[in-house]
Structures are given as structure tokens and as C-alpha cells.
Write a protein that holds these residues in place. Structure first.
Motif, PDB file in Angstrom:
ATOM      1  N   THR A  58       0.835  -1.202   0.000  1.00 49.46           N
ATOM      2  CA  THR A  58       0.000   0.000   0.000  1.00 49.46           C
ATOM      3  C   THR A  58       0.872   1.256   0.000  1.00 49.46           C
ATOM      4  O   THR A  58       1.688   1.458   0.883  1.00 49.46           O
ATOM      5  N   CYS A  59       0.657   2.087  -1.009  1.00 51.08           N
ATOM      6  CA  CYS A  59       1.367   3.354  -1.149  1.00 51.08           C
ATOM      7  C   CYS A  59       0.342   4.461  -1.390  1.00 51.08           C
ATOM      8  O   CYS A  59       0.483   5.292  -2.287  1.00 51.08           O
ATOM      9  N   GLY A  60      -0.711   4.438  -0.571  1.00 50.19           N
ATOM     10  CA  GLY A  60      -1.831   5.348  -0.767  1.00 50.19           C
ATOM     11  C   GLY A  60      -1.627   6.737  -0.217  1.00 50.19           C
ATOM     12  O   GLY A  60      -2.452   7.619  -0.449  1.00 50.19           O
ATOM     13  N   GLY A  61      -0.565   6.944   0.529  1.00 52.79           N
ATOM     14  CA  GLY A  61      -0.293   8.285   1.067  1.00 52.79           C
ATOM     15  C   GLY A  61      -0.916   8.500   2.426  1.00 52.79           C
ATOM     16  O   GLY A  61      -1.918   7.893   2.781  1.00 52.79           O
ATOM     17  N   MET A  62      -0.301   9.416   3.198  1.00 54.85           N
ATOM     18  CA  MET A  62      -0.798   9.654   4.556  1.00 54.85           C
ATOM     19  C   MET A  62      -1.864  10.737   4.606  1.00 54.85           C
ATOM     20  O   MET A  62      -2.629  10.809   5.556  1.00 54.85           O
ATOM     21  N   LEU A  63      -1.953  11.575   3.580  1.00 56.29           N
ATOM     22  CA  LEU A  63      -2.982  12.615   3.510  1.00 56.29           C
ATOM     23  C   LEU A  63      -3.715  12.483   2.178  1.00 56.29           C
ATOM     24  O   LEU A  63      -3.616  13.346   1.301  1.00 56.29           O
ATOM     25  N   SER A  64      -4.449  11.392   2.025  1.00 56.62           N
ATOM     26  CA  SER A  64      -5.118  11.122   0.751  1.00 56.62           C
ATOM     27  C   SER A  64      -6.594  10.779   0.911  1.00 56.62           C
ATOM     28  O   SER A  64      -7.260  10.488  -0.079  1.00 56.62           O
TER      29      SER A  64
ATOM     30  N   ASP B  69      -8.434  12.283   6.909  1.00 59.11           N
ATOM     31  CA  ASP B  69      -8.324  11.172   7.851  1.00 59.11           C
ATOM     32  C   ASP B  69      -6.909  10.633   7.670  1.00 59.11           C
ATOM     33  O   ASP B  69      -6.656   9.727   6.871  1.00 59.11           O
ATOM     34  N   ALA B  70      -5.979  11.240   8.395  1.00 59.11           N
ATOM     35  CA  ALA B  70      -4.554  11.024   8.144  1.00 59.11           C
ATOM     36  C   ALA B  70      -4.094   9.637   8.558  1.00 59.11           C
ATOM     37  O   ALA B  70      -4.546   9.076   9.552  1.00 59.11           O
ATOM     38  N   GLY B  71      -3.170   9.108   7.782  1.00 61.52           N
ATOM     39  CA  GLY B  71      -2.505   7.859   8.134  1.00 61.52           C
ATOM     40  C   GLY B  71      -3.339   6.618   7.895  1.00 61.52           C
ATOM     41  O   GLY B  71      -2.914   5.696   7.206  1.00 61.52           O
ATOM     42  N   THR B  72      -4.537   6.580   8.457  1.00 61.22           N
ATOM     43  CA  THR B  72      -5.369   5.385   8.358  1.00 61.22           C
ATOM     44  C   THR B  72      -6.378   5.433   7.217  1.00 61.22           C
ATOM     45  O   THR B  72      -6.772   4.410   6.681  1.00 61.22           O
ATOM     46  N   GLY B  73      -6.820   6.653   6.853  1.00 66.20           N
ATOM     47  CA  GLY B  73      -7.962   6.784   5.954  1.00 66.20           C
ATOM     48  C   GLY B  73      -7.784   6.137   4.601  1.00 66.20           C
ATOM     49  O   GLY B  73      -8.746   5.603   4.023  1.00 66.20           O
TER      50      GLY B  73
ATOM     51  N   PRO C 206       7.634   7.444  10.966  1.00 68.36           N
ATOM     52  CA  PRO C 206       7.767   8.887  10.742  1.00 68.36           C
ATOM     53  C   PRO C 206       6.997   9.378   9.525  1.00 68.36           C
ATOM     54  O   PRO C 206       6.562  10.525   9.481  1.00 68.36           O
ATOM     55  N   SER C 207       6.820   8.513   8.527  1.00 68.77           N
ATOM     56  CA  SER C 207       6.135   8.920   7.295  1.00 68.77           C
ATOM     57  C   SER C 207       4.670   9.234   7.517  1.00 68.77           C
ATOM     58  O   SER C 207       4.007   9.770   6.621  1.00 68.77           O
ATOM     59  N   ALA C 208       4.134   8.949   8.693  1.00 72.26           N
ATOM     60  CA  ALA C 208       2.742   9.292   8.976  1.00 72.26           C
ATOM     61  C   ALA C 208       2.560  10.791   9.170  1.00 72.26           C
ATOM     62  O   ALA C 208       1.434  11.280   9.111  1.00 72.26           O
TER      63      ALA C 208
END
Length: 539
Positions: free
Chosen positions: A143-149, A386-390, A436-438
């Protein structure tokens, strides 16, 4: 238990979700290992966040020359940036350049959204479903969906009744949008809202900014780059490649000053010098004690407040726009260019919605709790993510015995180093919580590290004849404890913000990002790999 893959279902060694910074590099690495890989991307082109966030004023706040891939010197040097903090169109072109240079597009399926993924215990593989009804089979799901996506789009009742245009900043219309003479409302003044506000204020008829949580801001200095400046930063390639992965935040600068060692006069001189740099350096390379010591945090906060007061002048605007109830650095710190001065314009109105919140969207505009209505033609929602998890909870991901990642993360946000999740074999993750990438990293620095670690793990498995990997419950428990102990020592953990998930109703509270530092995280990840991946069960 779902059926094992059938011959008519396309089979891949790996499926990657997302064609942004992480997904492109992950594809390149896995292809070099000889894997058959497919990338699914919802957008019509590569770029990830830099494809979606097309709003006016969108730009880097990491210096351009560090927000780059560092695995290939020629790839780095054959692209030249026009300025220190370039805008979205140039950043998108850079990612298109990378995709074309590495011939990545042939393995990317655009305008395709992954809607579900189910692990088949009989085959040890994943069955992935898309919104178009397609199904594929893969050994690894990365998964490379991004932390703010995952934008917070549906935040107010009545949005569908609004007679004008309404949209989230990360879903900005691709067609030209004429705001001239329009009554425009912006909801939210985080980093994105600030970029929009300062950019459109002189274009619109009237701008109403709805303010709930004021932000500490730092002025951006954004010089243009000519041939000499470009040559200078390119000459630093080896230095940057060596330095960036080992600093605290993945930027070129680091914390070198010590509060207790400096006199008050020396502290002031340090803060003034760093403030004048016009970057995030005051946040990421002044005094690390601001994250742990409330008194230090308050003194640095007051320094920034003073700078903001000098520019705002108006006591009412100071009251609305300068934070008082949290410490500098515990929220995301935005860079800005003339943002505060925007509020002095006669066509700009600042409306506090802290004590008088937005009640609903009505056909003619925004209604507050006291019944007042602000009539608008366009509503721009800079309401965050919904940062990180969304990115993953919006996909129906099922692990062993049908367990749901969405349900688990709505109960307790846990990962193993932000790279994997117990109960989900062969699911490998980037930009999710507890790394840290979160949040707390120059994203290219951290995403390169995570994708390289994942590629190394897959290479190790192939070399040793292993087909399935899963972190143990004990390893995950140990990482969560370490993460929480590290985060719990910081003032970030005591502040409500999207860093702790408090912007999403019902989201479990936990500091999303690993706060031990990018260099320390990298060291720990390398130790695990060099020791043969203890804590990861393989078969």
C-alpha cells in the motif's frame, strides 16, 4: 474462507496501491527484482498528492532539492527546479518525468480504485477487487496510498443542498474555475487553507474565512533558481544522500542547539537567525526541547506570536489568528507568503466558528449555530484528512479469518513499524501510523526508506524460498509500546490535532507518527533486516 485463485484471474507477484512518490519507486524496485507488478491508481496520471491537490497556491514546503529521489544520481541531476519551493504544476511535471524516465506507466492502471482485498489462507495470496469489478490475484499487496489522501469531504449537514459550487481542496476541479467577483468561503486555516486564502484573496469579490483553530505560521522565503543556484544544489548530491536519511526529520538541517546551554540573549539570536531563513527550520532545527518542556515551548511560542502581532496589528485579528492554547510545533506548522496581511484587505472577512460553530450548509451558504447565514457562491473545504489510516480504512481489507483492517483501526491503531500488520500476511505498508512517514518527515526521505525496506524483505524471502510473511503479535506489541513511550514524552501527545487523530470523529487517539526521529527509525528498521527479520514469521 474465500476460494483459491482461479486460472482466469490475472496473477501478479505484487499489486501496489497508489502511483505517488512511494508507489512509483516501489514499482521500480520490484520490477528490478524481476517481479510481475501491477499498480492501481485512482487518478488519471501519476503524482499522488501532487495530482489531487491542484488548488491555487499548492506548493512544496520542503526545499525542492531535498524532496527528490536519491537512488539515482542521473535521475536527480537531469531535473532542475525553478525555485526553492515550487508550485504544484512543476511538482506534477517532475513526477511525470520520473515515470517516463523509468518507463513505469506500462505497469500502472489509471482511473482504477481498489475497493477490496481479501487474504486467501489456502493459497497464501491476496484477491484484490476494483471499483470496475475487476479482480486480480497477488502474492504481495503493497500500500502506497499516502498519509494525507482521504479527504474529510462530508463534514457538514446539507452540503448537497448548496446552490453554488462546493468542494474539498484535494478535489479541486480540473477545469478552469473563475472566482472573479464571486462570494467565496474557505472553511479551515491549516496549511492547505492558508495557501488557498493567500492566493485567491485578490481574485474574488468577497472572501469569508471560517476560523476554528488558529495556527502559528512562518513566512516563506522562496527565491527563484538560476543556473548557478541549480548547479550549487546538484553539487551537493552525495552530501544530501548521506545526510537526509539520518537527520531527525529527513530534512537537510537538524537540531544542534541546546536550550540549557545558551543564554537568553543567545537563544533570541538563534531564533531570529533561523526565523529569517524563511523555511521550516524554526520548527525542525531550532531547539528540540520545545517538544518536551512546556516552559521552552511557551517561550518559543511567544517568540512566534510576537512576530505575528507585528504583522497583524489589529487586536481583533490577533485574537482570532494567534494561538494561545497550544504550543508551537505541536500542530503542523504552515509556511506562508503574505497570508496574515490578507486579513487587512477590505474584501476579506474573518469569522470565528469556535464558540459559534458551523451548524449546516443551506442553499444560499453557511449557517452558524446562532442562526446567522453567510451567503456564498463557492464553498472551499480546507477541512483536512483522515490522516494515516484513511487511505486503507476506505478499502475493505480482510486478513486472516476474515478480520477487517477497518474495524481493527477504528478500535485501536496498531502496526509493526508502520510497515506491516499482525493478522494480515503479505500486506506491506507505507505512510501509515507508527512510522515517521505518517506525519513528521520530509516525505520523500521516509517513503524511499520504507519502500527500500519492503523491497529488501521481499528479496530476502525470494532468496530463501519463503512465500508468506507476517509480523508476530509479540513484535507488534513491542513496537506499539516503544512508539507510545516515545510519543508520550512529547507535548504532541497532549495536544488535540490531526497528529493524534482528533479531527476525525470516533477515531482512536494515538500519536500517528513515530516521534523518535527519522534516523533512529531507519536504524531500527535496518537492525531488523540485518538480523534476518526477527519478529516476522515466514513460511
Amino acid at each position: 474462507m474465500p476460494p483459491s485463485p482461479t486460472p482466469d484471474v490475472p496473477r501478479y507477484d505484487a499489486v501496489i496501491i497508489g502511483a505517488g512518490v512511494a508507489g512509483l519507486y516501489q514499482l521500480h524496485q520490484l520490477r528490478r527484482q524481476g517481479l510481475k507488478v501491477r499498480v492501481y491508481e485512482t487518478a488519471p496520471d501519476v503524482g499522488g498528492t501532487w495530482t489531487w491537490n491542484r488548488y491555487p497556491g499548492a506548493k512544496f514546503d520542503s526545499e525542492s532539492y531535498i524532496y527528490q529521489y536519491l537512488f539515482d544520481e542521473a535521475l536527480y541531476k537531469d531535473w532542475s527546479w525553478s525555485q526553492r519551493f515550487p508550485g504544484q504544476p512543476e511538482i506534477e511535471r517532475w513526477l511525470q518525468y520520473v515515470a517516463d524516465r523509468l518507463d513505469l506507466r506500462r505497469d500502472i492502471q489509471f482511473e482504477t480504485t481498489v475497493t477490496g482485498a481479501r487474504y486467501d489462507e489456502a493459497s497464501g495470496r491476496w484477491r484484490i477487487s476494483t471499483g470496475s469489478g475487476e479482480q486480480v490475484d497477488a502474492q504481495f499487496l503493497v500500500t502506497c496510498g499516502g498519509m494525507l489522501s482521504a479527504p474529510m469531504e462530508r463534514v457538514f449537514a446539507g452540503q448537497e443542498r448548496f446552490r453554488g459550487r462546493i468542494f474539498h481542496t484535494s478535489r479541486w476541479p480540473r477545469e478552469a474555475l473563475d472566482l472573479a467577483g464571486k462570494r467565496v468561503g474557505v472553511v479551515g486555516i491549516g496549511a492547505t487553507g492558508i495557501q488557498v486564502i493567500q492566493t485567491i484573496a485578490d481574485q474574488v469579490g468577497h472572501l469569508t474565512v471560517f476560523i476554528r483553530t488558529p495556527q502559528y505560521v512562518l513566512p516563506m522565503k522562496n527565491p527563484r533558481y538560476g543556473p548557478e543556484e541549480v548547479a550549487a544544489y546538484k553539487a551537493r548530491f552525495e552530501e544530501l544522500r548521506s545526510n537526509l536519511p539520518n537527520t531527525f526529520t529527513g530534512f537537510e538541517y537538524d537540531f544542534v542547539h541546546q536550550w540549557a546551554r545558551d543564554t537568553p540573549a543567545q537563544r533570541r539570536a538563534v531564533l531570529e537567525e533561523i526565523y529569517a531563513d524563511g523555511s521550516l527550520k524554526l520548527w525542525l532545527a531550532s531547539y528540540a526541547e520545545m517538544f518536551f518542556d512546556e516552559q521552552v515551548g511557551e517561550e518559543i511560542s511567544e517568540f512566534v506570536r510576537g512576530k505575528m502581532r507585528e504583522r497583524l496589528r489589529d487586536p481583533r485579528l490577533c485574537e482570532l489568528l494567534i494561538p494561545k492554547d497550544y504550543s508551537f510545533g505541536t500542530h503542523r506548522v504552515p509556511l506562508e507568503s503574505g497570508y496574515l496581511e490578507v486579513y487587512h484587505r477590505p474584501n476579506v472577512e474573518a469569522v470565528s466558528v469556535k464558540a459559534n460553530p458551523i451548524e449546516q450548509i443551506v442553499p444560499e451558504g453557511i449557517q452558524l449555530a446562532d442562526g446567522s447565514v453567510h451567503a456564498l457562491d463557492v464553498i472551499i473545504l480546507a477541512t483536512g484528512f483522515d490522516a494515516g489510516t484513511g487511505a486503507l480504512t476506505r478499502i475493505d481489507i480482510r486478513g486472516r479469518e476474515g478480520r477487517s483492517l477497518r474495524d481493527e483501526w477504528f478500535s485501536d491503531i496498531r502496526t509493526t513499524m508502520g510497515l506491516a500488520k499482525h493478522g494480515y500476511p503479505n500486506l506491506l505498508t507505507t505512510a501509515v501510523p507508527l512510522a515517521p512517514s505518517a506525519a513528521l518527515c520530509n516525505m520523500t526521505t521516509c517513503l524511499q526508506q520504507q519502500t527500500e525496506w519492503i523491497s529488501g524483505l521481499i528479496g530476502h524471502m525470494r532468496t530463501n524460498g519463503k512465500t508468506v510473511v507476517e509480523p508476530t503479535a509479540e513484535a507488534e506489541d513491542a513496537w506499539v509500546r516503544h512508539h507510545d513511550e516515545t510519543a508520550g514524552a512529547t507535548l504532541i501527545s497532549k495536544t488535540s490535532s490531526w497528529y493524534t487523530g482528533s479531527n476525525v470523529p470516533g477515531k482512536p487517539r494515538r500519536v500517528l507518527s513515530y516521534t523518535g526521529g527519522v534516523g533512529e527509525y531507519r536504524r531500527r528498521c535496518n537492525e531488523v533486516a540485518e538480523a534476518g527479520y526477527p519478529g516476522f514469521r515466514m513460511q
